[in-house]
Design a protein around this motif. Sequence first.
Motif, short mmCIF file in Angstrom:
data_model
loop_
_atom_site.label_atom_id
_atom_site.label_comp_id
_atom_site.label_asym_id
_atom_site.label_seq_id
_atom_site.Cartn_x
_atom_site.Cartn_y
_atom_site.Cartn_z
N MET A 1 0.82 -1.19 0.00
CA MET A 1 0.00 0.00 0.00
C MET A 1 0.87 1.27 0.00
SD MET A 1 -2.97 1.15 -0.05
CE MET A 1 -3.91 2.56 0.31
N LEU A 2 1.94 1.27 0.80
CA LEU A 2 2.85 2.41 0.87
C LEU A 2 3.53 2.64 -0.48
CD1 LEU A 2 3.99 4.59 2.69
CD2 LEU A 2 5.78 2.99 3.37
N PHE A 3 3.88 1.54 -1.16
CA PHE A 3 4.51 1.64 -2.48
C PHE A 3 3.56 2.30 -3.47
CE2 PHE A 3 5.48 -0.20 -6.67
CZ PHE A 3 6.80 0.24 -6.81
N LYS A 4 2.30 1.92 -3.45
CA LYS A 4 1.32 2.52 -4.35
C LYS A 4 1.14 4.01 -4.05
CE LYS A 4 -1.48 -1.42 -5.69
NZ LYS A 4 -2.84 -1.92 -5.87
N LEU A 5 1.03 4.35 -2.78
CA LEU A 5 0.88 5.75 -2.38
C LEU A 5 2.10 6.58 -2.83
CD1 LEU A 5 -0.85 7.83 -0.88
CD2 LEU A 5 0.35 7.17 1.20
N PHE A 6 3.29 6.03 -2.63
CA PHE A 6 4.53 6.66 -3.06
C PHE A 6 4.47 6.98 -4.56
CE2 PHE A 6 8.76 5.93 -4.95
CZ PHE A 6 9.55 6.84 -4.25
N ASN A 7 4.03 6.03 -5.35
CA ASN A 7 3.99 6.21 -6.79
C ASN A 7 2.87 7.12 -7.26
OD1 ASN A 7 6.17 4.76 -8.35
ND2 ASN A 7 5.63 3.29 -6.75
N VAL A 8 1.73 7.09 -6.61
CA VAL A 8 0.66 8.04 -6.95
C VAL A 8 1.15 9.45 -6.66
CG1 VAL A 8 -1.62 8.88 -6.25
CG2 VAL A 8 -1.26 6.43 -6.65
N LEU A 9 1.77 9.64 -5.51
CA LEU A 9 2.29 10.95 -5.14
C LEU A 9 3.31 11.45 -6.18
CD1 LEU A 9 2.67 13.28 -3.05
CD2 LEU A 9 4.54 11.90 -2.13
N PHE A 10 4.28 10.61 -6.54
CA PHE A 10 5.31 11.07 -7.47
C PHE A 10 4.79 11.17 -8.90
CE2 PHE A 10 8.37 10.52 -4.06
CZ PHE A 10 9.11 11.69 -4.24
N CYS A 11 3.81 10.39 -9.25
CA CYS A 11 3.18 10.55 -10.56
C CYS A 11 2.57 11.95 -10.66
CB CYS A 11 2.13 9.48 -10.78
SG CYS A 11 1.30 9.59 -12.38
N LEU A 12 1.85 12.34 -9.63
CA LEU A 12 1.24 13.67 -9.60
C LEU A 12 2.30 14.78 -9.55
CD1 LEU A 12 -1.76 12.98 -7.18
CD2 LEU A 12 -1.81 13.21 -9.68
N VAL A 13 3.33 14.58 -8.76
CA VAL A 13 4.42 15.57 -8.67
C VAL A 13 5.09 15.75 -10.02
CG1 VAL A 13 6.75 15.93 -7.72
CG2 VAL A 13 4.87 15.32 -6.20
N PHE A 14 5.38 14.64 -10.72
CA PHE A 14 6.05 14.75 -12.01
C PHE A 14 5.15 15.39 -13.07
CE2 PHE A 14 8.87 10.99 -10.65
CZ PHE A 14 9.78 11.86 -10.05
N ILE A 15 3.86 15.14 -13.00
CA ILE A 15 2.92 15.81 -13.91
C ILE A 15 2.90 17.31 -13.61
CG2 ILE A 15 0.48 16.09 -14.51
CD1 ILE A 15 0.24 13.00 -14.15
N LEU A 16 2.90 17.66 -12.34
CA LEU A 16 2.94 19.07 -11.95
C LEU A 16 4.25 19.73 -12.41
CD1 LEU A 16 1.45 21.31 -10.36
CD2 LEU A 16 2.70 20.52 -8.34
N PHE A 17 5.37 19.04 -12.21
CA PHE A 17 6.66 19.56 -12.67
C PHE A 17 6.66 19.76 -14.18
CE2 PHE A 17 9.64 17.91 -9.06
CZ PHE A 17 8.96 18.68 -8.14
N ALA A 18 6.06 18.84 -14.91
CA ALA A 18 5.97 18.98 -16.37
C ALA A 18 5.15 20.21 -16.74
CB ALA A 18 5.37 17.71 -16.99
N ALA A 19 4.07 20.44 -16.02
CA ALA A 19 3.24 21.61 -16.29
C ALA A 19 4.01 22.91 -16.02
CB ALA A 19 1.97 21.56 -15.44
#
Length: 139
Positions: free
Chosen positions: A1-19
């Motif tokens: 569960m922690l691994f999934k949360l980690f990746n959801v968080l960084f997926c969103l962060v990287f999308i934000l950084f791209a924007a």
Amino acid sequence: MLFKLFNVLFCLVFILFAAFQYNDPDPYLWMPIYLYAAVLCALAVKYTFNPVAYLTGLLFYLVYAGYLFFTQDGVLDWINQHQSENIAQTMKATRPWIEDTREFFGLIIIITVLLINFFYLRNRLKSQITGRQTVKTAT
């Protein structure tokens, strides 16, 4: 569960950084850099692992980080010639060493996240082979 949360968080962060790269001098380079990492994080949420995709991305990110470290006005110049001047005082990078140093640290964040995912998913795949867990491999 922690691994999934980690990746959801960084997926969103990287999308934000791209924007954020939209107004950057070189968005055609940095938007794909961050979005590629975001895609790998999104796939990791589903435990989908493509070692070639990870290794290709990591190789590119490492080479580019090395370039930004040693190039003129890069990280090494920022450390030696500009006494590690504050690179976060304003969002507008008015000096070239500030832009290159920020880009370097963005790559370090990506590399760290992808290495964590790579080793976690690889170990999970090894466990699957021995019959303990499941990981989907992308072909």
